[in-house]
Design an enzyme around this catalytic site. Sequence first.
Site, PDB file in Angstrom:
ATOM      1  N   HIS A  18      -7.853 -16.270  -5.440  1.00 11.22           N
ATOM      2  CA  HIS A  18      -7.562 -15.365  -6.546  1.00 11.22           C
ATOM      3  C   HIS A  18      -6.550 -15.997  -7.505  1.00 11.22           C
ATOM      4  O   HIS A  18      -6.116 -17.134  -7.305  1.00 11.22           O
ATOM      5  CB  HIS A  18      -7.116 -13.992  -6.044  1.00 11.22           C
ATOM      6  CG  HIS A  18      -5.920 -14.022  -5.145  1.00 11.22           C
ATOM      7  ND1 HIS A  18      -4.681 -14.446  -5.569  1.00 11.22           N
ATOM      8  CD2 HIS A  18      -5.774 -13.679  -3.835  1.00 11.22           C
ATOM      9  CE1 HIS A  18      -3.824 -14.367  -4.581  1.00 11.22           C
ATOM     10  NE2 HIS A  18      -4.454 -13.919  -3.501  1.00 11.22           N
ATOM     11  N   HIS A  21      -3.292 -17.605  -6.211  1.00 12.89           N
ATOM     12  CA  HIS A  21      -3.433 -18.966  -5.686  1.00 12.89           C
ATOM     13  C   HIS A  21      -3.484 -19.958  -6.850  1.00 12.89           C
ATOM     14  O   HIS A  21      -2.860 -21.016  -6.809  1.00 12.89           O
ATOM     15  CB  HIS A  21      -4.720 -19.129  -4.870  1.00 12.89           C
ATOM     16  CG  HIS A  21      -4.839 -18.172  -3.726  1.00 12.89           C
ATOM     17  ND1 HIS A  21      -5.978 -17.432  -3.494  1.00 12.89           N
ATOM     18  CD2 HIS A  21      -3.981 -17.840  -2.745  1.00 12.89           C
ATOM     19  CE1 HIS A  21      -5.800 -16.694  -2.414  1.00 12.89           C
ATOM     20  NE2 HIS A  21      -4.595 -16.917  -1.943  1.00 12.89           N
ATOM     21  N   CYS A 143      -1.368   4.174   7.689  1.00 15.21           N
ATOM     22  CA  CYS A 143      -1.169   3.000   6.853  1.00 15.21           C
ATOM     23  C   CYS A 143      -1.819   3.222   5.494  1.00 15.21           C
ATOM     24  O   CYS A 143      -3.019   3.478   5.418  1.00 15.21           O
ATOM     25  CB  CYS A 143      -1.765   1.751   7.517  1.00 15.21           C
ATOM     26  SG  CYS A 143      -1.753   0.350   6.385  1.00 15.21           S
ATOM     27  N   HIS A 146      -4.698   0.760   4.810  1.00 14.75           N
ATOM     28  CA  HIS A 146      -5.899   0.788   5.645  1.00 14.75           C
ATOM     29  C   HIS A 146      -6.397   2.194   5.975  1.00 14.75           C
ATOM     30  O   HIS A 146      -7.442   2.351   6.584  1.00 14.75           O
ATOM     31  CB  HIS A 146      -5.663  -0.004   6.938  1.00 14.75           C
ATOM     32  CG  HIS A 146      -5.423  -1.456   6.658  1.00 14.75           C
ATOM     33  ND1 HIS A 146      -4.165  -1.997   6.537  1.00 14.75           N
ATOM     34  CD2 HIS A 146      -6.292  -2.461   6.422  1.00 14.75           C
ATOM     35  CE1 HIS A 146      -4.266  -3.288   6.256  1.00 14.75           C
ATOM     36  NE2 HIS A 146      -5.539  -3.589   6.163  1.00 14.75           N
ATOM     37  N   LYS A 293      -1.402  -3.954 -11.110  1.00 14.50           N
ATOM     38  CA  LYS A 293      -1.624  -4.862 -10.000  1.00 14.50           C
ATOM     39  C   LYS A 293      -3.132  -4.925  -9.730  1.00 14.50           C
ATOM     40  O   LYS A 293      -3.819  -3.914  -9.776  1.00 14.50           O
ATOM     41  CB  LYS A 293      -0.888  -4.319  -8.769  1.00 14.50           C
ATOM     42  CG  LYS A 293      -0.788  -5.331  -7.665  1.00 14.50           C
ATOM     43  CD  LYS A 293       0.069  -4.823  -6.523  1.00 14.50           C
ATOM     44  CE  LYS A 293      -0.141  -5.764  -5.350  1.00 14.50           C
ATOM     45  NZ  LYS A 293       0.575  -5.399  -4.159  1.00 14.50           N
TER      46      LYS A 293
HETATM   47 ZN    ZN Z   1      -2.423  -1.469   7.488  1.00 14.69          ZN
END
Ligand code: ZN
Length: 470
Positions: A18, A21, A143, A146, A293
């Site tokens: 991305h 990098h 989280c 996630h 972002k």
């Molecule tokens: Zn997580």
Amino acid sequence: MKNIYITTAIPYVNGAPHLGHAMDYCLADTCARYQKMLGNNVRLQAGTDEHGGKIYQKAKDLDVPVEEYVKENAERFQDFIRQLGVEYTDYVRTTDSDHERRCQEIWNKLKDHIYLEKYEGWYCAGCERFVTDKEYEENHGICPDHQKSYEHLEEENYYLRLSDFKDEIVRAIESGEMEIAPYYRRREILKLIADSPDVSISRPREQLTWGVPVPGDESQVMYVWIDALSNYITVLGYPEKDIADFWPAYAQFVGKDILRFHAIIWPAMLMGLGLPLPRHLISHGMVLADGQKMSKSIGNVVDPVEVLNRHGLDAFRYYFLRHVDTFADADYTAEKFEDAYNNELANDLGNLVQRLATLAKKNNFEMDEVELELPAEYKQLMDSFEFSKAFDYVWDKVQNINRRIDEEKPWSLAKNGESEKLKKCLTGLTNELLTVNMMLAPFLPTASEKIKAIFTNPIEPPEQPLFPKS
Ligand SMILES: [Zn+2]
């Protein structure tokens, strides 16, 4: 001639390259090319971080052997780095057997600072990390990245005793032995050091199979730090080779999100090994998409390969090295990119080259041999890693030459037959352009080569524009 070692952060290969990098590579390569221009002997490292549960899981999901999955991804990153024009000399894959063996030797050397302890706490398998009770409460047990409940986990881990080194690290930063750029990140790091607990450096094998085994303990696998951070020295052949010719590194480039690990855990490891600390840690900002972002969930991720394929290497390096501030976050939009390309690269520089080469040819002008010198102001900016500011400085000079042509009007000198004045004028302008071109070389290596070829006697204007308008 000095030996200079420059490093890039090694990306975790569970996804595509991305823009973050790309920034790392372009900045490190610019630094390397500048150092070579000064006559120094440069080694530039790159590599891939290939261990860990996430990579293992991804390969499993794709139903490919994990060795094959990481190999393919390492190649993909190597292609990407080459496409960016990065002249790296050393490449490390953390799954190389040499690297793995060296990590185990490093572990053994650090043994006095490593201890085993039981840990219990909240854990996210997606993040592959424990979260603090505070984080658990703030996120209501789920989280945010996630969308899964944290699990309660109890396990034994090896720890690196950071407290053995904290005072020394603070001293090294405060004395300037290890300099952090930009300077304003120093304070933040010094505060973090004070608050840093010892760091977990292994996981039980049941939790993590894809990693370097801990020497002398079959039940544990190295987790992240010793495996990943060691790459900077294992690639030089440490510990069996004497690396004193290139270590300490002159400059280590990292994204700002991983600066803290490079400014705390990494120096602790080096001190434990009895090795000197890097001279400079350079933390760069993030590229934002129109002020936001970039994230997969928002769907605003810009693919650097697509930008490269569409506009070419010079345009890519121009935008990201000049219009993205070296240290702060900055914006990318397709519109800004096009504007910079058309108004600056094509108009300011491309037209200048065309115009001056045409004038020279028309008047049978030949350049004298001159020794060009890098301006002190440029050197000062480059030496302090202020690359975007150095690039701005060069661009001022580009615009200045355009203004001088308009003011000095070489075409009317030619028309009036003032050949002495004309020669002096064209000499001044071409020397100025060649100096600018020399300063551009670390940023825009291909364009700079082309301009150099154009302004070699006999001067020949390019048949095609250097930067065709898009
Ligand atoms: Zn997580």
